[in-house]
Design a protein around this motif. Structure first.
Motif, PDB file in Angstrom:
ATOM      1  N   ALA A  45      35.068  73.263  44.514  1.00  0.00           N
ATOM      2  CA  ALA A  45      36.353  73.928  44.771  1.00  0.00           C
ATOM      3  C   ALA A  45      36.226  74.928  45.918  1.00  0.00           C
ATOM      4  O   ALA A  45      37.105  75.014  46.787  1.00  0.00           O
ATOM      5  CB  ALA A  45      36.833  74.629  43.517  1.00  0.00           C
ATOM      6  N   LYS A  46      35.116  75.661  45.946  1.00  0.00           N
ATOM      7  CA  LYS A  46      34.912  76.632  47.023  1.00  0.00           C
ATOM      8  C   LYS A  46      34.729  75.943  48.373  1.00  0.00           C
ATOM      9  O   LYS A  46      35.202  76.428  49.396  1.00  0.00           O
ATOM     10  CB  LYS A  46      33.703  77.517  46.707  1.00  0.00           C
ATOM     11  CG  LYS A  46      33.998  78.610  45.707  1.00  0.00           C
ATOM     12  CD  LYS A  46      32.820  79.554  45.553  1.00  0.00           C
ATOM     13  CE  LYS A  46      33.160  80.670  44.584  1.00  0.00           C
ATOM     14  NZ  LYS A  46      32.014  81.580  44.361  1.00  0.00           N
ATOM     15  N   ALA A  97      35.830  86.189  56.018  1.00  0.00           N
ATOM     16  CA  ALA A  97      34.578  86.960  55.942  1.00  0.00           C
ATOM     17  C   ALA A  97      34.757  88.246  55.145  1.00  0.00           C
ATOM     18  O   ALA A  97      33.874  88.650  54.379  1.00  0.00           O
ATOM     19  CB  ALA A  97      34.062  87.261  57.343  1.00  0.00           C
ATOM     20  N   ALA A  98      35.884  88.897  55.291  1.00  0.00           N
ATOM     21  CA  ALA A  98      36.059  90.218  54.661  1.00  0.00           C
ATOM     22  C   ALA A  98      36.289  90.116  53.156  1.00  0.00           C
ATOM     23  O   ALA A  98      35.673  90.844  52.374  1.00  0.00           O
ATOM     24  CB  ALA A  98      37.224  90.943  55.329  1.00  0.00           C
ATOM     25  N   GLU A  99      37.145  89.199  52.724  1.00  0.00           N
ATOM     26  CA  GLU A  99      37.528  89.133  51.308  1.00  0.00           C
ATOM     27  C   GLU A  99      36.853  88.009  50.538  1.00  0.00           C
ATOM     28  O   GLU A  99      36.984  87.923  49.326  1.00  0.00           O
ATOM     29  CB  GLU A  99      39.053  88.982  51.198  1.00  0.00           C
ATOM     30  CG  GLU A  99      39.820  90.170  51.772  1.00  0.00           C
ATOM     31  CD  GLU A  99      41.323  90.014  51.605  1.00  0.00           C
ATOM     32  OE1 GLU A  99      41.837  90.401  50.563  1.00  0.00           O
ATOM     33  OE2 GLU A  99      41.947  89.463  52.537  1.00  0.00           O
ATOM     34  N   GLY A 100      36.156  87.126  51.237  1.00  0.00           N
ATOM     35  CA  GLY A 100      35.519  86.003  50.567  1.00  0.00           C
ATOM     36  C   GLY A 100      36.442  84.799  50.515  1.00  0.00           C
ATOM     37  O   GLY A 100      37.662  84.921  50.679  1.00  0.00           O
ATOM     38  N   VAL A 101      35.843  83.634  50.267  1.00  0.00           N
ATOM     39  CA  VAL A 101      36.583  82.382  50.322  1.00  0.00           C
ATOM     40  C   VAL A 101      37.664  82.322  49.246  1.00  0.00           C
ATOM     41  O   VAL A 101      38.845  82.088  49.533  1.00  0.00           O
ATOM     42  CB  VAL A 101      35.616  81.183  50.162  1.00  0.00           C
ATOM     43  CG1 VAL A 101      36.391  79.881  50.007  1.00  0.00           C
ATOM     44  CG2 VAL A 101      34.685  81.101  51.349  1.00  0.00           C
ATOM     45  N   GLN A 102      37.279  82.531  47.991  1.00  0.00           N
ATOM     46  CA  GLN A 102      38.222  82.331  46.885  1.00  0.00           C
ATOM     47  C   GLN A 102      39.385  83.317  46.952  1.00  0.00           C
ATOM     48  O   GLN A 102      40.546  82.929  46.792  1.00  0.00           O
ATOM     49  CB  GLN A 102      37.490  82.475  45.553  1.00  0.00           C
ATOM     50  CG  GLN A 102      38.359  82.119  44.357  1.00  0.00           C
ATOM     51  CD  GLN A 102      37.582  82.102  43.062  1.00  0.00           C
ATOM     52  OE1 GLN A 102      36.362  82.227  43.049  1.00  0.00           O
ATOM     53  NE2 GLN A 102      38.279  81.929  41.961  1.00  0.00           N
ATOM     54  N   ASP A 160      49.810  69.312  37.859  1.00  0.00           N
ATOM     55  CA  ASP A 160      49.337  70.649  38.208  1.00  0.00           C
ATOM     56  C   ASP A 160      48.329  70.546  39.356  1.00  0.00           C
ATOM     57  O   ASP A 160      47.271  69.917  39.197  1.00  0.00           O
ATOM     58  CB  ASP A 160      48.678  71.281  36.979  1.00  0.00           C
ATOM     59  CG  ASP A 160      48.227  72.711  37.247  1.00  0.00           C
ATOM     60  OD1 ASP A 160      48.296  73.161  38.414  1.00  0.00           O
ATOM     61  OD2 ASP A 160      47.804  73.377  36.285  1.00  0.00           O
ATOM     62  N   PRO A 161      48.607  71.164  40.490  1.00  0.00           N
ATOM     63  CA  PRO A 161      47.671  71.080  41.628  1.00  0.00           C
ATOM     64  C   PRO A 161      46.295  71.667  41.315  1.00  0.00           C
ATOM     65  O   PRO A 161      45.297  71.259  41.912  1.00  0.00           O
ATOM     66  CB  PRO A 161      48.366  71.908  42.722  1.00  0.00           C
ATOM     67  CG  PRO A 161      49.792  71.985  42.312  1.00  0.00           C
ATOM     68  CD  PRO A 161      49.806  71.937  40.827  1.00  0.00           C
ATOM     69  N   THR A 162      46.231  72.616  40.385  1.00  0.00           N
ATOM     70  CA  THR A 162      44.944  73.270  40.105  1.00  0.00           C
ATOM     71  C   THR A 162      44.004  72.377  39.287  1.00  0.00           C
ATOM     72  O   THR A 162      42.796  72.611  39.253  1.00  0.00           O
ATOM     73  CB  THR A 162      45.153  74.597  39.354  1.00  0.00           C
ATOM     74  OG1 THR A 162      45.795  74.317  38.094  1.00  0.00           O
ATOM     75  CG2 THR A 162      46.015  75.543  40.163  1.00  0.00           C
ATOM     76  N   THR A 163      44.559  71.364  38.624  1.00  0.00           N
ATOM     77  CA  THR A 163      43.708  70.462  37.827  1.00  0.00           C
ATOM     78  C   THR A 163      43.687  69.043  38.384  1.00  0.00           C
ATOM     79  O   THR A 163      42.981  68.186  37.861  1.00  0.00           O
ATOM     80  CB  THR A 163      44.204  70.411  36.365  1.00  0.00           C
ATOM     81  OG1 THR A 163      45.572  69.971  36.345  1.00  0.00           O
ATOM     82  CG2 THR A 163      44.106  71.787  35.719  1.00  0.00           C
TER      83      THR A 163
END
Length: 261
Positions: A42-43, A58-63, A87-90
């Protein structure tokens, strides 16, 4: 004189026991690592979508950056409507692709053989919260295997912002140059469609002439990698056409331009 421990039956018991123990250890490890593997996949997807859209994470991270700036939606490819029943998340796009319907050979210009009925699309917002980029997955056959990537379009859904190929088996130094930042940079501001809305992108042999009146639709070919270049062009032709995201693009272009999406 051999001892009882040297008997064939005892040897087999030891071998079988070792096999069973090893199988249990491997199976347990696979089950235990599955969530981590899914999280990393997912990442990777989030990183590639952000990279294609040119968003700095870079500042806040990928997720965190992805959750703040990107909305994933699903699309019914046949009619170009949003697939709200899933559901797009699953949603497992890789599984959907494997189980997809066969494509008629005359329509399969990308050489992918099967296509899922539903596919993801990613709406990327600017710092002000307005959608300014839409990222589409694209894939097609290269010289040796499929080439998987993303294309990021401006909200006119005609102008290319960037591309990002993240998986392929093309020859290093030749077709593998689809990842070369110098070649990727050539795609910026190129047009996928002409004024009549027809697919017009072309990867040419050699370099595009500055005097070519259609230079906005043309990209330099990869030196020594004609089949890879053809594969990239045909992937875009398929995914931006009637059997890919074409119906969806036609449906939402006006909404994006007006800011309704």
């Amino acid at each position: 004189m051999s001892s009882n421990n040297d008997s064939i039956s005892k040897t087999l018991i030891v071998v079988i026991s070792l096999c069973l123990v090893c199988a249990i250890i491997v199976s347990s490890a696979a089950v235990a690592l599955k969530p981590i593997q899914k999280e990393n996949e997912a990442k990777d997807l989030q990183r590639n979508v952000l990279s294609a859209a040119g968003v700095n994470f870079a500042a806040e991270g990928v997720q965190a950056t992805f959750e703040k700036r990107v909305e994933a939606r699903l699309v019914n490819l046949d009619d170009g409507t949003f697939a709200t029943e899933v559901d797009p998340t699953t949603f497992d796009y890789e599984k959907a692709k494997r189980n997809g319907d066969s494509i008629e050979k005359k329509n399969d210009v990308a050489g992918i053989k099967r296509r899922a009925d539903i596919a993801p699309v990613y709406f990327v917002k600017s710092e002000s919260g307005k959608v300014d980029t839409v990222v589409f997955p694209v894939y097609g056959k290269g010289l040796w295997d499929l080439m998987l990537g993303f294309v990021a379009l401006e909200k006119d859904l005609r102008t290319i912002k960037s591309i990002k190929y993240y998986w392929h088996k093309e020859t290093p130094g030749l077709g593998g140059e689809i990842e070369n930042p110098s070649w990727v940079a050539l795609w910026e501001d190129k047009k996928l469609f002409n004024d009549q809305g027809e697919f017009a992108l072309e990867i040419v042999k050699g370099s595009v002439s500055k005097n070519d009146p259609n230079a906005q639709y043309k990209i330099d070919g990869l030196s020594g990698a004609t089949l890879t270049s053809n594969g990239v062009e045909q992937s875009f032709e398929f995914w931006m056409g009637d059997h890919g995201y074409g119906p969806f693009i036609n449906n939402v272009r006006k909404d994006l331009k007006s800011g309704a999406l």
